[in-house]
Each structure stands twice: as structure tokens, then as C-alpha cells.
Design a protein around this motif. Structure first.
Motif, PDB file in Angstrom:
ATOM      1  N   LYS A  62       0.703  -1.191   0.035  1.00 45.45           N
ATOM      2  CA  LYS A  62      -0.204  -0.087  -0.062  1.00 45.45           C
ATOM      3  C   LYS A  62       0.819   1.207   0.097  1.00 45.45           C
ATOM      4  N   GLN A  63       2.020   1.218  -0.096  1.00 40.25           N
ATOM      5  CA  GLN A  63       3.021   2.019  -0.334  1.00 40.25           C
ATOM      6  C   GLN A  63       3.038   3.159   0.779  1.00 40.25           C
ATOM      7  N   ARG A  64       3.307   2.618   2.094  1.00 38.03           N
ATOM      8  CA  ARG A  64       2.984   3.245   3.347  1.00 38.03           C
ATOM      9  C   ARG A  64       4.496   3.135   4.122  1.00 38.03           C
ATOM     10  N   SER A  65       4.734   4.081   4.858  1.00 41.27           N
ATOM     11  CA  SER A  65       5.984   4.051   5.547  1.00 41.27           C
ATOM     12  C   SER A  65       5.900   3.557   6.966  1.00 41.27           C
ATOM     13  N   VAL A  66       6.970   2.600   7.185  1.00 42.68           N
ATOM     14  CA  VAL A  66       7.164   2.118   8.534  1.00 42.68           C
ATOM     15  C   VAL A  66       8.595   1.723   9.015  1.00 42.68           C
ATOM     16  N   VAL A  67       8.843   1.935  10.186  1.00 39.74           N
ATOM     17  CA  VAL A  67       9.984   1.933  10.704  1.00 39.74           C
ATOM     18  C   VAL A  67      10.160   0.891  11.874  1.00 39.74           C
ATOM     19  N   ILE A  68      10.919  -0.008  11.839  1.00 46.76           N
ATOM     20  CA  ILE A  68      10.804  -1.261  12.867  1.00 46.76           C
ATOM     21  C   ILE A  68      12.380  -1.179  13.519  1.00 46.76           C
ATOM     22  N   THR A  69      12.410  -1.244  14.668  1.00 44.46           N
ATOM     23  CA  THR A  69      13.722  -1.295  15.285  1.00 44.46           C
ATOM     24  C   THR A  69      13.672  -2.512  16.549  1.00 44.46           C
ATOM     25  N   LEU A  70      14.778  -3.401  16.446  1.00 44.71           N
ATOM     26  CA  LEU A  70      14.713  -4.301  17.276  1.00 44.71           C
ATOM     27  C   LEU A  70      16.107  -4.220  18.395  1.00 44.71           C
ATOM     28  N   LEU A  71      15.562  -4.518  19.657  1.00 40.50           N
ATOM     29  CA  LEU A  71      16.252  -4.214  20.913  1.00 40.50           C
ATOM     30  C   LEU A  71      16.756  -5.265  21.380  1.00 40.50           C
ATOM     31  N   ASP A  72      17.894  -5.155  21.953  1.00 42.53           N
ATOM     32  CA  ASP A  72      18.596  -6.298  22.639  1.00 42.53           C
ATOM     33  C   ASP A  72      19.006  -5.873  23.862  1.00 42.53           C
ATOM     34  N   LEU A  73      18.607  -6.370  25.111  1.00 34.28           N
ATOM     35  CA  LEU A  73      18.993  -6.263  26.415  1.00 34.28           C
ATOM     36  C   LEU A  73      20.242  -7.336  26.790  1.00 34.28           C
ATOM     37  N   LYS A  74      21.423  -6.770  27.204  1.00 38.97           N
ATOM     38  CA  LYS A  74      22.471  -7.463  27.769  1.00 38.97           C
ATOM     39  C   LYS A  74      22.380  -8.429  28.984  1.00 38.97           C
ATOM     40  N   ASN A  75      22.369  -9.416  28.739  1.00 36.07           N
ATOM     41  CA  ASN A  75      22.123 -10.390  29.728  1.00 36.07           C
ATOM     42  C   ASN A  75      20.835 -10.082  30.342  1.00 36.07           C
ATOM     43  N   ALA A  76      19.762 -10.390  29.499  1.00 32.60           N
ATOM     44  CA  ALA A  76      18.794  -9.833  30.446  1.00 32.60           C
ATOM     45  C   ALA A  76      18.098 -10.129  31.898  1.00 32.60           C
ATOM     46  N   PHE A  77      17.956 -11.620  31.643  1.00 31.13           N
ATOM     47  CA  PHE A  77      17.484 -12.208  32.970  1.00 31.13           C
ATOM     48  C   PHE A  77      18.706 -12.292  33.958  1.00 31.13           C
ATOM     49  N   GLY A  78      19.679 -12.016  33.535  1.00 27.89           N
ATOM     50  CA  GLY A  78      20.823 -11.958  34.538  1.00 27.89           C
ATOM     51  C   GLY A  78      21.010 -10.495  35.205  1.00 27.89           C
ATOM     52  N   GLU A  79      20.396  -9.420  34.669  1.00 23.00           N
ATOM     53  CA  GLU A  79      20.922  -7.986  35.054  1.00 23.00           C
ATOM     54  C   GLU A  79      19.620  -7.557  35.636  1.00 23.00           C
ATOM     55  N   VAL A  80      18.795  -8.418  36.331  1.00 24.27           N
ATOM     56  CA  VAL A  80      17.639  -7.739  36.950  1.00 24.27           C
ATOM     57  C   VAL A  80      17.972  -7.600  38.618  1.00 24.27           C
ATOM     58  N   HIS A  81      17.881  -6.340  38.994  1.00 26.87           N
ATOM     59  CA  HIS A  81      18.579  -5.933  40.283  1.00 26.87           C
ATOM     60  C   HIS A  81      17.373  -6.671  41.429  1.00 26.87           C
ATOM     61  N   HIS A  82      18.034  -7.125  42.439  1.00 23.11           N
ATOM     62  CA  HIS A  82      16.916  -7.534  43.376  1.00 23.11           C
ATOM     63  C   HIS A  82      16.027  -6.636  44.137  1.00 23.11           C
ATOM     64  N   ASN A  83      16.649  -5.300  44.139  1.00 21.17           N
ATOM     65  CA  ASN A  83      15.804  -4.079  44.753  1.00 21.17           C
ATOM     66  C   ASN A  83      14.799  -3.753  43.566  1.00 21.17           C
ATOM     67  N   LEU A  84      14.908  -3.898  42.390  1.00 17.12           N
ATOM     68  CA  LEU A  84      13.879  -3.992  41.531  1.00 17.12           C
ATOM     69  C   LEU A  84      12.666  -4.780  41.541  1.00 17.12           C
ATOM     70  N   ILE A  85      13.198  -5.812  41.799  1.00 13.78           N
ATOM     71  CA  ILE A  85      11.935  -6.797  41.904  1.00 13.78           C
ATOM     72  C   ILE A  85      10.865  -6.589  43.022  1.00 13.78           C
ATOM     73  N   GLN A  86      11.484  -6.099  44.103  1.00 11.04           N
ATOM     74  CA  GLN A  86      10.679  -5.526  45.292  1.00 11.04           C
ATOM     75  C   GLN A  86       9.809  -4.567  44.817  1.00 11.04           C
ATOM     76  N   SER A  87      10.418  -3.518  44.082  1.00 12.13           N
ATOM     77  CA  SER A  87       9.649  -2.565  43.505  1.00 12.13           C
ATOM     78  C   SER A  87       8.476  -2.693  42.627  1.00 12.13           C
ATOM     79  N   VAL A  88       8.741  -3.583  41.642  1.00 11.97           N
ATOM     80  CA  VAL A  88       7.869  -4.131  40.680  1.00 11.97           C
ATOM     81  C   VAL A  88       6.639  -5.125  41.273  1.00 11.97           C
ATOM     82  N   LEU A  89       6.917  -5.870  42.467  1.00  7.46           N
ATOM     83  CA  LEU A  89       5.757  -6.627  43.089  1.00  7.46           C
ATOM     84  C   LEU A  89       5.025  -5.400  43.751  1.00  7.46           C
TER      85      LEU A  89
END
Length: 432
Positions: free
Chosen positions: A11-38
Motif C-alpha cells: 500500500k506504499q506506506r512508511s514503516v520503521v521497525i527497530t529490534l532491541l537487545d538487552l545485555k544478559n537480560a534475565f541476569g541483569e535484574v536487580h533484586h531491589n527492582l523486583i521488590q519495587s515491581v511487586l
């Protein structure tokens, strides 16, 4: 994602797609962040205290056959092997998702219909930003960068990528967006090349050429490995049916290649190996092999049928989704190529239709083999149907293959084989 890219280029429309990558995502979660999220998600205090106790003064050690380390305090990261960990990580990410759910940020998304602009995909740590313009995409990236600073998460810019489509004169073209995160330029997908998200390749023409090559390579590698193993043919077929087809399932579910391509490029390879293992000449039919065990077949089926089953599951998931946007996606993609999968309500129907086709081919199109097949089905005792498969699987390789080849080749070919003396001793043996 597939629907968005197709809409943009057609349909000749504009689109921009960006893929993001988090470094060691599951291993970088701070434990004090977990309490804030809960607390953010209003988790009951007693449950929150239990989770907090898991991550308070948590220690681990590394043990090998030669040495062991002293206990090490773990200050960040969700616990590996804990079924609660993915949920905790998703709850952390959800604090950002809820932030950008407001109309202020949703308006930046790519509009697939008037009610539902799409601006963000998130599956665990795999994030994708979608917008109609570079400036809108950059604005969402800035918000994500601020959230990462707050949560102490790190973005791997070198592993991120962008992809863009825009109108040029009277046609759509791919271009190289220039977007930044943390003041670093995000690598752009080169013209004509593809990016990969959740196991699926996306390029401007949606050619699936990388996915096709990956499927061919995967199948060739596994089939050749099975072929080299000193196994009974029944076990080789078992490996094909239970291992190879399961390895193809995810690819067959997400890909947009055609069933015809799978049939022409993958079925033919599998048929070649099946003929080799069962010693069936090229002139012999495989229809009897692809029948169910109660019809004296081997209860296997070619990759194209697995493909149809996977596509049926995917289409039914769209059609029956409680999400109205997903149901709309099913309606807008119910064009001619998907009709063949939308008619099925389950994978069993796909297999039933395939088996019926093989029976019809034997009974009505192959005169000699069909005559044999029809008479066996007509005059065999019901008990024979039940014990045939088990008895056949206990036969040695040469006799096992002969029982299958006998129903696959014409009577002329069978007589020729017998005159050559290959199976004379087998036929007159008392045990046979």
C-alpha cells in the motif's frame, strides 16, 4: 509483523521497525527492582515477602570434579531453573509496557486499522519498536532508554537493528533509518537483506529465502545423519517421524512459504530416503507407506502434511483468540492462500484428509497395487488389522522391507524380483 510489512510495501506506506537487545537480560535484574515491581503490581504482602526471602542473601557456588568455589553472593538476576523467574522478569518489563500504553505513545504506532495502532512488540526480552516515521520511533526509543536507566538494564546497541520502508515516487522501497539509543547509532538492515525476530526472517520482498535455505539445510543434515546410523528401517522412520518433524514444527508455524514449495523441495527428499531405507524402487508407490497402521501402513506422513497441520494450528489460534485485534488479523489475512488451512478445525482433520487421499489413490488410480490393497482390506480379519503392525515391526530388516515392497510394486515387478531368486528362500521358509 508479517502483516505490517506487507501492508507497508503493497500500500506504499512508511514503516520503521527497530529490534532491541538487552545485555544478559534475565541476569541483569536487580533484586531491589523486583521488590519495587511487586509493589507496583499490588502483589499481596505475604506473597511478596516469600519472593523477597528468595532473593535476600542468596548465595551460590560452582562445583566441578576437580574443585569447588566458596559461596558467592548473588546481587542481581532472576534464579535460573525457577518457574517463577520468567514471570518476575515479565513483570519488570511490564512496568515499561504499561507506561507506553497511553494514547500519547500509542499514536506513534503503525496503524493497521483505525482502532488499533501497533507501536511495540514484547516477548520476554525480545522487544520491537514499530512506527510510521523515524521521529516517532526515536521518541519511543528515548522513553525505553530512560526506563533502562531507571531499572539498571543495559542495551546492547551493537546487537540492535533497524529496518525501514517508505514511498519513493510511485513505489515502496527499503531505506536505512538513522536512529539513536544512548547516543549510539543503531545498525540498519542493509538493502536487500533481512532481519530475524522470534525465529522468522523478514525482508522487504518477504521472499523467505533465508528461511527456505535453513529448512533445507536442517532437513538434509538430520536425514543424512539418520541414514548413516546402523538402525533397522522402522527405527529410522521413527526418528524421522518423531524427531525431524518436531524440529520443523516452529519453522512451519511462523513461515509464510507455500505448501507447494514444501511439497516440491522437502517431500521429495524425504521420499528418496524412505525408498532407500525400505528398498522401494522408484516405480513403486509410497501411498501404502503413508497409510495408518490399521490400514497396513507405517503411520508416517511427509513434511507437507506437517506444514499443513502447523499452519492450521496457527490460523485457528488467530481465529479463536480472545483478543479482538488478533481476530481482525485473521480476517484481513483470510485471502486465497490461507483458505486451504482455514477449512480445518484440527490437525486430525488434515491427517484424515491426507490418509483418505492415499487410500483413494490406491483403490482408484493404481490398478495393480490398488487391487491388492482393496482385497487385503476387504478380506482380512479384524484381528489382523490390530496385530499386523506389531508383528511386522518384529521382523528382520530384509523380510520387513519385503512385506512393504510387496504392496508397493506391480505384480510384474514382483515376479521379476522372485525370478532373480532374491526372496525365494524367504518365501519357502517355515517361519515365513
Amino acid at each position: 509483523m508479517t502483516n505490517i510489512i506487507n501492508q507497508a510495501r503493497i500500500k506504499q506506506r512508511s514503516v520503521v521497525i527497530t529490534l532491541l537487545d538487552l545485555k544478559n537480560a534475565f541476569g541483569e535484574v536487580h533484586h531491589n527492582l523486583i521488590q519495587s515491581v511487586l509493589d507496583y503490581h499490588h502483589i499481596p504482602k505475604d506473597v511478596s515477602e516469600i519472593i523477597k526471602s528468595l532473593y535476600t542473601d542468596f548465595n551460590t557456588a560452582f562445583i566441578t570434579s576437580e574443585f569447588s568455589t566458596p559461596f558467592i553472593t548473588v546481587g542481581r538476576g532472576v534464579l535460573q531453573g525457577d518457574c517463577l523467574s520468567p514471570l518476575i522478569f515479565n513483570m519488570c518489563i511490564n512496568t515499561f509496557i504499561q507506561h507506553i500504553k497511553t494514547d500519547k505513545y500509542r499514536q506513534f504506532g503503525f496503524i493497521t486499522n483505525l482502532l488499533n495502532p501497533v507501536h511495540w512488540f514484547q516477548f520476554a526480552d525480545d522487544a520491537v519498536v514499530i512506527s510510521g516515521q523515524d521521529s516517532e520511533n526515536q521518541h519511543l526509543l528515548n522513553r525505553f532508554s530512560i526506563w533502562c536507566q531507571w531499572s539498571n538494564m543495559i542495551v546492547r546497541v551493537d546487537k540492535c537493528s533497524t529496518f525501514g520502508i517508505r514511498k519513493s515516487l510511485t513505489k515502496s522501497i527499503q531505506y536505512l533509518p538513522k536512529l539513536l539509543i544512548n547516543n549510539e547509532l543503531i545498525p540498519a538492515t542493509k538493502i536487500g537483506e533481512s532481519f530475524r525476530y522470534l525465529g522468522k526472517y523478514f525482508d522487504f520482498s518477504m521472499s523467505e529465502k533465508e528461511h527456505k535455505q535453513e529448512l533445507i539445510t536442517l532437513m538434509d543434515d538430520i536425514m543424512s545423519e539418520i541414514d548413516l546410523k546402523p538402525l533397522h528401517p522402522k527405527n529410522k522412520l521413527l526418528l524421522y517421524s518423531r524427531y525431524l518433524l518436531s524440529q520443523l514444527s516452529w519453522h512451519f508455524t511462523v513461515t509464510t512459504i507455500s505448501r507447494t514449495w514444501v511439497s516440491e523441495n522437502m517431500d521429495s527428499v524425504v521420499n528418496k530416503y524412505v525408498r532407500k531405507w525400505l528398498e522401494i524402487p522408484i516405480s513403486g508407490t509410497l501411498s501404502n507407506v503413508y497409510l495408518t497402521s490399521n490400514k497396513f501402513g507405517l503411520n508416517i506422513y511427509p513434511p507437507s502434511i506437517k506444514f499443513a497441520q502447523c499452519q492450521t494450528v496457527a490460523r485457528n489460534a488467530l481465529k479463536t483468540s480472545p483478543n479482538y485485534s488478533i481476530k481482525d488479523l485473521w480476517k484481513t489475512t483470510s485471502e486465497s492462500k490461507n483458505i486451504q488451512y482455514d477449512v480445518y478445525t484440527s490437525t486430525k482433520e488434515v491427517l484424515k484428509t491426507f490418509n483418505s487421499g492415499q487410500e483413494d489413490k490406491l483403490q482408484n488410480h493404481l490398478i495393480l497395487q490398488g487391487s491388492f490393497f482393496s482385497n487385503v482390506i476387504k478380506f482380512s480379519l479384524s484381528k489382523l488389522n490390530g496385530i499386523w503392525s506389531k508383528s511386522q515391526s518384529n521382523l528382520p530388516k530384509n523380510i520387513y522391507n519385503f512385506t512393504i515392497r510387496y504392496t508397493s510394486i506391480t505384480h510384474f515387478q514382483l515376479v521379476k524380483t522372485l525370478l532373480n531368486g532374491e526372496y525365494c528362500q524367504t518365501l519357502i521358509a517355515p517361519s515365513a
